[in-house]
Each structure stands twice: as structure tokens, then as C-alpha cells.
Design a protein around this motif. Structure first.
Motif, PDB file in Angstrom:
ATOM      1  N   GLY A   1      39.809  -3.296 -22.952  1.00 35.70           N
ATOM      2  CA  GLY A   1      39.407  -2.731 -24.231  1.00 35.70           C
ATOM      3  C   GLY A   1      38.743  -1.374 -24.148  1.00 35.70           C
ATOM      4  O   GLY A   1      38.304  -0.840 -25.173  1.00 35.70           O
ATOM      5  N   THR A   2      38.634  -0.812 -22.952  1.00 33.01           N
ATOM      6  CA  THR A   2      37.987   0.494 -22.791  1.00 33.01           C
ATOM      7  C   THR A   2      38.790   1.310 -21.781  1.00 33.01           C
ATOM      8  O   THR A   2      39.698   0.806 -21.115  1.00 33.01           O
ATOM      9  CB  THR A   2      36.537   0.355 -22.282  1.00 33.01           C
ATOM     10  N   ALA A   3      38.422   2.574 -21.669  1.00 29.74           N
ATOM     11  CA  ALA A   3      39.032   3.438 -20.652  1.00 29.74           C
ATOM     12  C   ALA A   3      38.210   3.456 -19.375  1.00 29.74           C
ATOM     13  O   ALA A   3      38.495   4.208 -18.444  1.00 29.74           O
ATOM     14  CB  ALA A   3      39.172   4.859 -21.206  1.00 29.74           C
ATOM     15  N   ARG A   4      37.194   2.618 -19.303  1.00 27.75           N
ATOM     16  CA  ARG A   4      36.271   2.616 -18.171  1.00 27.75           C
ATOM     17  C   ARG A   4      36.902   1.944 -16.963  1.00 27.75           C
ATOM     18  O   ARG A   4      37.689   0.994 -17.090  1.00 27.75           O
ATOM     19  CB  ARG A   4      34.993   1.879 -18.581  1.00 27.75           C
ATOM     20  N   THR A   5      36.538   2.405 -15.777  1.00 25.76           N
ATOM     21  CA  THR A   5      36.980   1.803 -14.525  1.00 25.76           C
ATOM     22  C   THR A   5      35.775   1.506 -13.637  1.00 25.76           C
ATOM     23  O   THR A   5      34.726   2.137 -13.762  1.00 25.76           O
ATOM     24  CB  THR A   5      37.959   2.726 -13.768  1.00 25.76           C
ATOM     25  N   LEU A   6      35.969   0.534 -12.758  1.00 26.25           N
ATOM     26  CA  LEU A   6      34.943   0.152 -11.791  1.00 26.25           C
ATOM     27  C   LEU A   6      35.548   0.199 -10.387  1.00 26.25           C
ATOM     28  O   LEU A   6      36.725  -0.134 -10.204  1.00 26.25           O
ATOM     29  CB  LEU A   6      34.424  -1.258 -12.081  1.00 26.25           C
ATOM     30  N   ASN A   7      34.745   0.582  -9.430  1.00 31.03           N
ATOM     31  CA  ASN A   7      35.214   0.685  -8.055  1.00 31.03           C
ATOM     32  C   ASN A   7      34.653  -0.471  -7.228  1.00 31.03           C
ATOM     33  O   ASN A   7      33.442  -0.698  -7.214  1.00 31.03           O
ATOM     34  CB  ASN A   7      34.771   2.014  -7.426  1.00 31.03           C
ATOM     35  N   VAL A   8      35.525  -1.191  -6.538  1.00 23.93           N
ATOM     36  CA  VAL A   8      35.105  -2.299  -5.695  1.00 23.93           C
ATOM     37  C   VAL A   8      34.545  -1.730  -4.392  1.00 23.93           C
ATOM     38  O   VAL A   8      35.236  -1.040  -3.647  1.00 23.93           O
ATOM     39  CB  VAL A   8      36.272  -3.249  -5.397  1.00 23.93           C
ATOM     40  N   VAL A   9      33.269  -2.035  -4.125  1.00 25.67           N
ATOM     41  CA  VAL A   9      32.646  -1.555  -2.891  1.00 25.67           C
ATOM     42  C   VAL A   9      32.332  -2.703  -1.931  1.00 25.67           C
ATOM     43  O   VAL A   9      32.024  -2.463  -0.765  1.00 25.67           O
ATOM     44  CB  VAL A   9      31.351  -0.768  -3.191  1.00 25.67           C
ATOM     45  N   GLY A  10      32.412  -3.951  -2.412  1.00 21.69           N
ATOM     46  CA  GLY A  10      32.108  -5.072  -1.545  1.00 21.69           C
ATOM     47  C   GLY A  10      32.596  -6.386  -2.136  1.00 21.69           C
ATOM     48  O   GLY A  10      32.877  -6.489  -3.333  1.00 21.69           O
ATOM     49  N   ILE A  11      32.719  -7.390  -1.261  1.00 20.94           N
ATOM     50  CA  ILE A  11      33.094  -8.752  -1.648  1.00 20.94           C
ATOM     51  C   ILE A  11      32.073  -9.690  -1.015  1.00 20.94           C
ATOM     52  O   ILE A  11      31.709  -9.525   0.153  1.00 20.94           O
ATOM     53  CB  ILE A  11      34.525  -9.093  -1.190  1.00 20.94           C
ATOM     54  N   ALA A  12      31.605 -10.657  -1.803  1.00 19.19           N
ATOM     55  CA  ALA A  12      30.518 -11.514  -1.327  1.00 19.19           C
ATOM     56  C   ALA A  12      30.758 -12.967  -1.708  1.00 19.19           C
ATOM     57  O   ALA A  12      31.391 -13.268  -2.730  1.00 19.19           O
ATOM     58  CB  ALA A  12      29.181 -11.044  -1.915  1.00 19.19           C
ATOM     59  N   ASP A  13      30.255 -13.870  -0.865  1.00 21.02           N
ATOM     60  CA  ASP A  13      30.240 -15.296  -1.179  1.00 21.02           C
ATOM     61  C   ASP A  13      29.007 -15.607  -2.012  1.00 21.02           C
ATOM     62  O   ASP A  13      27.956 -14.987  -1.842  1.00 21.02           O
ATOM     63  CB  ASP A  13      30.202 -16.127   0.103  1.00 21.02           C
ATOM     64  N   SER A  14      29.149 -16.588  -2.911  1.00 19.23           N
ATOM     65  CA  SER A  14      28.034 -16.985  -3.765  1.00 19.23           C
ATOM     66  C   SER A  14      28.007 -18.494  -3.878  1.00 19.23           C
ATOM     67  O   SER A  14      29.054 -19.158  -3.870  1.00 19.23           O
ATOM     68  CB  SER A  14      28.171 -16.362  -5.155  1.00 19.23           C
ATOM     69  N   ALA A  15      26.797 -19.056  -3.994  1.00 19.45           N
ATOM     70  CA  ALA A  15      26.643 -20.499  -4.152  1.00 19.45           C
ATOM     71  C   ALA A  15      26.690 -20.918  -5.620  1.00 19.45           C
ATOM     72  O   ALA A  15      26.536 -22.103  -5.917  1.00 19.45           O
ATOM     73  CB  ALA A  15      25.327 -20.957  -3.532  1.00 19.45           C
ATOM     74  N   GLU A  16      26.912 -19.980  -6.534  1.00 19.73           N
ATOM     75  CA  GLU A  16      27.031 -20.312  -7.951  1.00 19.73           C
ATOM     76  C   GLU A  16      28.433 -20.845  -8.241  1.00 19.73           C
ATOM     77  O   GLU A  16      29.345 -20.717  -7.416  1.00 19.73           O
ATOM     78  CB  GLU A  16      26.746 -19.077  -8.800  1.00 19.73           C
ATOM     79  N   PRO A  17      28.625 -21.476  -9.423  1.00 23.91           N
ATOM     80  CA  PRO A  17      29.979 -21.919  -9.789  1.00 23.91           C
ATOM     81  C   PRO A  17      30.976 -20.774  -9.673  1.00 23.91           C
ATOM     82  O   PRO A  17      30.738 -19.673 -10.145  1.00 23.91           O
ATOM     83  CB  PRO A  17      29.815 -22.386 -11.252  1.00 23.91           C
ATOM     84  N   ARG A  18      32.103 -21.050  -9.031  1.00 22.66           N
ATOM     85  CA  ARG A  18      33.059 -20.003  -8.702  1.00 22.66           C
ATOM     86  C   ARG A  18      34.054 -19.778  -9.834  1.00 22.66           C
ATOM     87  O   ARG A  18      34.205 -20.592 -10.739  1.00 22.66           O
ATOM     88  CB  ARG A  18      33.792 -20.363  -7.407  1.00 22.66           C
ATOM     89  N   TYR A  19      34.753 -18.652  -9.726  1.00 26.56           N
ATOM     90  CA  TYR A  19      35.712 -18.249 -10.751  1.00 26.56           C
ATOM     91  C   TYR A  19      36.839 -19.273 -10.873  1.00 26.56           C
ATOM     92  O   TYR A  19      37.396 -19.741  -9.878  1.00 26.56           O
ATOM     93  CB  TYR A  19      36.298 -16.881 -10.402  1.00 26.56           C
TER      94      TYR A  19
END
Length: 760
Positions: free
Chosen positions: A153-171
């Protein structure tokens, strides 16, 4: 000792086939138990490791943007706090894949619930558009450090700088948004905030949630997630696979023990004269027992050592989840102990059953008791004489008579053979139940194939027109799903409004009736268990500050959210809260339509204004179970073959003393062979009937019990079709007859001197 070994060697040469199948069956049983142990470790350890290293939060509380979340740090039992962090719900796209995400603003890694970086680095203020993705979300987006994400919905972009494990409910597509850590400046439109609480005592989780709701007010709470929910979600199918393997492994071990017990008992009856000779020349009862005990323990030990060595050496190379599980398990502290304990336990169990049977050999008297001669199992019954009078084939009549005249012994043989067949029926039921999720998903709570969420740039009428214009869409059900606080305010559940009263959503009901009237709803098993209610009760829940009071009129099969779902019509939610508007659509497709193709068509037609995801099918994660079922059936078949060889050997030996009488009354060697073959086939047929009659209800009970424990609920079980059961029974009976044909033929053509020796 030398005489004992010579006897064991001679017996091995005589029964090579039984020995080979016993070794293979033991190896299969031990391998199943070791893989089950590995899967249990794999299901629990990765999440527990991440939670421990990340200093994970026991409770995550999503609140409104204006809530004073700083009060949570002063709650009794709270040891430390993460946040509050501003959050923004949005969608991102990478490589043509779109995902719902939660942008979470954090300047530095939190001390509680800290993301564990696997690749890349943490956020840098010099790169305001940089983000760190949760690892499962990164895999779904096929993203890695250096990639660019487009914000929906926007023209904005984000740059991936890292990937991490998390103990929260996953995607999870369509269910749980992915977690994206960003700088606070990148969270431009925060709709709320999230706070993590690490407790002094994890057992006080429910109390902590209740206190948090009391302090902040029910209207300030949007959603609550706990560490138990995250752990259960992370264990998922791996724990189920471990349970299946463990259950069948233990069942196969019991069946193998019974098979060994029966084999030794039959062998003792066939070697009474030889055992008497051994005692006459000086063997003690203890030595006779050791002959049988050492021989069969050696078979079990060989199979167990082979299984342990193969699992340890090659288990990590098994493709897919099993290889991953073995690789993780081998690095756990208790791995060596389990690798030794499982084979040793299996060998000791087989040794115990062997010892019970071998004990009888030690009681055989030194002077053999003459056995009275009788025709094929004893006097003919009236039914057998009548059948012969009707000129039925003598082989058929005498074979049936031989199979069932010695009732205690015949019953024991049928029971021992029925046990592996029963477990095979249960395994087949597990297979057909998994197939049901794919072939008839509407019967297991998966009537819709696609979930569609339009963005703010597309109106409700326009979105509905786009979906209904697709010829492969059979129906589009508008709906909304929100988190609701349960009574007692200790957890949140999913409150879902789908369809309208004129066009209701087709829920799969296992109990009760559909929700047709005002304030009526259906609920999943997980919700009924959580609230300790049942069909017919009224429940009250809170969405923000708006109460919803609903009457549960049915129990639906709910594969999502561990069954903690209560569903009603969109009209009911709108009547109770006029501000409710549809935020999603569930699409039911026409037969034969491919969900992924329809999703791509809708996304192209909407030009990126629709977030379309196929509905997750729980059976997709259970695909390795098919291979498990095949392997288990093979192991159980080996155990069944061992029992069949034992039964055939006993039948042939007991028929030796009847051979002269049968030849004297004019039966040909082919007819005498037919008697043994018919007796074996009748015994197998009886075992098949017993295994099927008991296996089908046992399979339904086990599958429904698993469904209840997972929150989906009972009503999932699907037994094999009658045609498949008939084919299974026919294959077992014909296989048994074929297996008996060769030894029976040899016995029927024995020389007269050999026959006299056997009788005398």
C-alpha cells in the motif's frame, strides 16, 4: 557349554528363516523407538534452547497505543520486562511472495526475548530502513540479508540486514503475522505496543495475565500470547510423529515378544523327545533353559545393535525431518543414555518373554510321555462329519478341523497373530485419516481453500466483485477475526464471525447443530476445554471493552489456533457491536481448482491490493507420517511372518503322527498338503477378522484422543475402506497359504521310515 552351543547351532540351521525375520523385526522395533526418541528431543529442544538463550518472555501482551504499559513492570512475580515497543501491522512483499507482518520498533536488542541472530547483523541507526526478520518469515519470503522488501500500500521499501530466531509464536500464513524488528523511526503508523514479561515462576503465567488485565483494563488489551502456546506451536507435528512412532514401536515390541514366546513354546512341543534325551545325558533344567534363552537373546541383541548402529551412523542422512531430528538429538546431553537404554530395554523385554517360555523346557521330564495318536487334532466333530458327508473336499474339512479343534492352543495362535494385524489396521487408519484432509477437507474444518485480506485501498464491494468474478471461486464468505479475552481474563481466544445468516459458512460439525439464530455460535474443542464448558452453555468474552455473550450450539472441527476458536455469523457480531466490519474473506473453490493458481490470479487482478494465502492444511506437515506408516507396516509384517512360520512349523510337526493314517484312508500327498495349507489359512483368516474388528474402533479411539488433546477435537478418524480391508485380509490369507505350501508339501512326501520315526 560346548554342547549348549552345538545344540543352538543345530537349531539355527533348522530355523534360519525364523531367526532372520526375528533379527529384522527386532531391528525395526528398536529403530522405531530410537526415531521416536529423536523426534521427541527434536520437538522440545530447539525451542527450549532458543527460549533459554534469548532469556525469553513468558507472556507477550499487545495493548493499545495509549495504554500505560509501564505499570506491568510493577506486577507481582514479574522479574524483568521487555518494552513496551511500538508496533505496526502491515504487509511486505519479496520475490513475489506477500506476508502479513508486525513491525516492532527497537533501537537495541532487548534483554528479555532477545532475537538470536543467525545471519547478518542487528539494526544500525545509519541505515534507517534496515530490518531483521524472524527466521520462519525469512524462509517464507525467500529473503536473506541484502534483499529489499516492499511495504504493501505504499512506495516504501525496507532492507533486510539480518535474520534471527525467536521464541515467540512463529509466522504462519493467514494465522500468525511474521515478526520484523525495525528502528522506532521505521514504525511510522504505530497501531499499538507490545510488552514482554519474564516471570519469576513460569507456573504463575495465568495469574500474571489476569493481573495485567486488571491493572491496564480489559479495553486496553488487544492480544495475549504465552510461552506455553509458543512451545506447543513449535513442537507441532514433530511431537505427533514421535508419539506415533513410539506407540507403534511399543506395540510392535509387545507383538515381537509374544511371537518369540509362541515360537519357543511351539519348538519345545516339537522337541520334547530331544529335550528328554538332553536331560538323560546330564543336562540340568537350568542348562536347557539357557539353550533357548541365549539363542533368542542373541537374535534380539543382534537386531538391537544393528538398529542402534544404523540410527547412529546413518540416521542423520535420512532426508527431511527425520534426518534433522536425529542430527539435533545426537547433540543433546541425554543422547548416549537413550541410545543405550532403548536397545537394552527392548532386549530385556524379549529376554523376559523368552525366559517364561524357556522355563517350560526345563520342566520336561527325562523320560518322554508317549503321545496318543489321533486323527488331525482329535475326533471329528459332528459338523466335520456332516461336511464330509456332503462330499466337500476332505482337505478343506480336515484343515478347518485341525485349525480349531485344539481350542486353547488355537486361540493363543490367533491372538498372537492378530496383534500385528491389529496394529497394521491402526496404521492404515492413520494413513486414510491423513488422506481425508486432502480428499475431503470440508469434512475436517477446511471448507475454504483461500483466505483473502483486502487493504485499505480497496473497498469491500470492489474486493467482493473481484473475487466473485473469478470463475473458479464457488463462494466468498465475508468475515472478521479478533482476539477476545476469556472469562477470568487469563488468556485470549479467537472470536470469528464468518458468513451471514442467509449465506452461512459451512462449518464441519462433530456435535450439536449449526449456528442459525442470534447470539448462537459453534466452538472448537480447545475452547471448550479452556473454558470448561460444553455444547449448550453460554459464554461471555470481551473484545476491547465490548462484551460478547454467545450460546454454544455446536462443536466444530477446528484445525487452527489449537481449537481455541469460537465462531458465529458476521451478522451476530455486527448486532452486538455495530462497528464490526468484514476484514477478510474465506473463499470456497470449485472442485479441481488449484488454490495457488487462483491466489495468483486474484493478486494480479487486484494489482497488489489483496493479501491472498492458501488455508494451511495440518496434513501438509504430516507428510513424513506416510513413510512412517509404510515402515511400521513392514516391521509388523515381519513379526507376523515370524508368528506364521511358528504356527506352520507346529502344524506340520503335529501332523506327522497323522500322516500314516491319512495315507491309509487314501489321501494323496497333495490333499495332505492341502490340510496344512487350509489350517494355516483358516487360522490367519480368524486373526484377520479379530484384528480388523478390534483395530477399527481402537484406531478411531486413538485418533480421536489425539484430536482432543491437540484441540482440533474428535471426529477426525477415517477407517480404511471396505475394499481395502478385504484386499488386506485376502493378501494376508493368501500369503499365509503360500508360506505354508512348501513345508507342508515336504512333510506330505516324507519317506515312510521318517514318518515312523516321528511317530515313535
Amino acid at each position: 557349554m560346548r554342547a549348549t552351543l552345538r545344540w543352538a547351532h543345530s537349531d539355527l540351521r533348522t530355523h534360519r528363516g525364523e531367526a532372520l525375520f526375528m533379527v529384522l523385526a527386532t531391528a525395526g522395533v528398536v529403530a522405531s523407538l530410537l526415531l521416536a526418541t529423536a523426534l521427541f528431543g527434536y520437538a522440545t529442544n530447539p525451542w527450549q534452547r532458543i527460549f533459554t538463550q534469548a532469556h525469553g518472555a513468558h507472556v507477550w501482551i499487545h495493548t493499545g497505543r495509549l495504554a500505560d504499559a509501564s505499570k506491568l513492570a510493577r506486577l507481582e512475580g514479574v522479574a524483568s520486562v521487555a518494552g513496551p515497543y511500538p508496533t505496526e501491522s502491515t504487509t511486505v512483499t519479496s520475490r513475489g511472495t506477500r506476508a502479513s507482518v508486525e513491525l516492532r520498533g527497537a533501537l537495541r536488542p532487548p534483554s528479555v526475548g532477545r532475537p538470536l541472530l543467525t545471519t547478518g547483523h542487528w539494526l544500525d541507526p545509519a541505515n534507517p530502513g534496515g530490518v531483521v526478520l524472524e527466521s520462519r518469515l525469512a524462509r517464507a519470503l525467500l529473503a536473506e540479508p541484502g534483499d529489499t522488501l516492499s511495504v504493501g500500500g505504499t512506495a516504501r521499501t525496507l532492507n533486510v540486514v539480518g535474520i534471527a530466531d525467536s521464541a515467540e509464536p512463529r509466522y504462519s500464513p493467514g494465522e500468525q503475522p511474521g515478526l520484523v524488528w525495525a528502528l522506532p523511526s521505521a514504525v511510522r503508523d504505530p497501531g499499538g505496543q507490545v510488552t514482554g514479561l519474564r516471570l519469576s515462576d513460569p507456573a504463575d503465567t495465568d495469574y500474571a495475565v489476569q493481573r495485567a488485565v486488571t491493572v491496564l483494563g480489559a479495553g486496553a488489551i488487544n492480544e495475549v500470547s504465552t510461552w506455553q502456546q509458543a512451545r506447543a506451536e513449535a513442537q507441532g507435528e514433530n511431537r505427533l510423529l514421535g508419539q506415533v512412532l513410539g506407540l507403534f514401536g511399543l506395540g510392535a515390541l509387545v507383538a515381537a515378544g509374544f511371537a518369540v514366546h509362541g515360537a519357543i513354546g511351539t519348538r519345545i512341543r516339537g522337541h520334547l523327545r530331544d529335550i528328554s534325551v538332553l536331560k538323560a545325558i546330564g543336562f540340568t533344567p537350568g542348562q536347557v533353559v539357557r539353550v533357548f534363552l541365549l539363542q533368542h537373546v542373541a537374535y534380539a541383541l543382534l537386531g538391537a545393535v544393528a538398529a542402534a548402529a544404523l540410527t547412529q551412523g546413518l540416521g542423520g542422512r535420512i532426508p527431511g525431518r527425520f534426518g534433522d531430528a536425529v542430527g539435533v538429538w545426537q547433540g543433546l546431553p541425554g543422547h548416549t543414555a537413550a541410545l543405550l537404554a532403548v536397545p537394552v530395554g527392548a532386549v530385556l523385554f524379549i529376554a523376559a518373554t523368552t525366559g517364561l517360555a524357556a522355563w517350560r523346557a526345563g520342566r520336561v521330564p527325562p523320560v518322554p510321555v508317549p503321545r496318543p495318536a489321533a486323527l488331525v487334532g482329535g475326533r471329528l466333530t459332528g459338523v466335520a462329519r456332516a461336511a464330509l458327508g456332503l462330499r466337500l473336499p476332505p482337505a478343506l474339512v480336515l484343515g478347518w478341523h485341525q485349525a480349531f479343534t485344539r481350542r486353547p492352543r488355537s486361540l493363543a495362535t490367533v491372538v498372537r497373530l492378530a496383534l500385528p494385524l491389529l496394529l497394521i489396521v491402526v496404521a492404515m487408519s492413520a494413513w486414510t485419516t491423513i488422506d481425508r484432509f486432502h480428499s475431503r477437507p470440508d469434512e475436517v474444518g477446511l471448507a475454504a481453500a483461500l483466505t483473502v485480506r483486502p487493504d485499505a485501498g480497496l473497498g469491500d464491494s470492489a474486493a467482493r466483485s473481484l473475487m466473485e468474478a473469478n470463475p473458479r471461486v464457488a463462494a466468498a464468505y465475508p468475515g472478521v477475526e479478533v482476539a477476545a479475552l476469556v472469562p477470568g481474563q487469563t488468556a485470549t481466544i479467537a472470536l470469528r464471525g464468518l458468513g451471514t445468516r442467509p449465506d452461512p459458512y459451512p462449518y464441519a460439525l462433530a456435535e450439536g447443530r449449526p449456528a442459525r439464530g442470534p447470539d448462537e455460535a459453534v466452538a472448537g474443542q480447545g475452547l471448550l476445554d479452556l473454558l470448561d464448558v460444553r455444547v449448550g452453555d453460554w459464554v461471555r468474552m470481551t473484545v476491547g471493552e465490548q462484551p460478547q455473550i454467545l450460546h454454544i450450539v455446536g462443536r466444530s472441527i477446528e484445525p487452527e489456533n489449537a481449537g481455541r476458536v469460537i465462531s458465529t455469523s458476521l451478522d451476530t457480531l455486527h448486532e452486538n457491536d455495530p462497528g464490526v466490519r468484514p476484514t477478510l474473506y474465506q473463499l470456497r473453490l470449485r472442485p479441481g481448482a488449484d488454490p495457488h493458481e487462483v491466489a495468483e490470479e486474484l493478486s494480479r487482478a487486484a494489482r497488489g491490493h489483496l493479501d491472498v494465502h492458501p488455508v494451511a492444511n495440518p496434513a501438509d506437515g504430516l507428510s513424513p507420517l506416510r513413510g512412517v506408516v509404510v515402515g511400521l507396516i513392514a516391521v509388523l509384517a515381519l513379526i507376523g511372518i515370524v508368528e506364521l512360520l511358528t504356527a506352520i512349523g507346529g502344524t506340520v510337526r503335529e501332523g506327522e503322527r497323522d500322516l500314516l493314517a491319512l495315507k491309509a484312508i487314501g489321501l494323496s500327498p497333495r490333499q495332505i498338503t492341502g490340510i496344512t495349507v487350509t489350517a494355516t489359512a483358516c487360522t490367519t483368516l480368524a486373526a484377520v477378522c479379530v484384528g480388523t474388528v478390534l483395530g477399527i474402533p481402537l484406531a478411531h479411539w486413538l485418533i480421536d484422543a489425539q484430536g482432543r488433546s491437540s484441540g482440533i477435537g474428535a471426529g477426525l478418524a477415517q477407517g480404511p475402506s471396505p475394499v481395502l480391508l478385504v484386499l488386506f485380509g485376502a493378501a494376508a490369507v493368501l500369503g499365509a497359504a503360500a508360506l505354508a505350501a512348501l513345508p507342508a508339501s515336504r512333510a506330505a512326501r516324507r519317506r515312510l521310515a521318517d514318518t515312523l520315526s516321528a511317530v515313535g
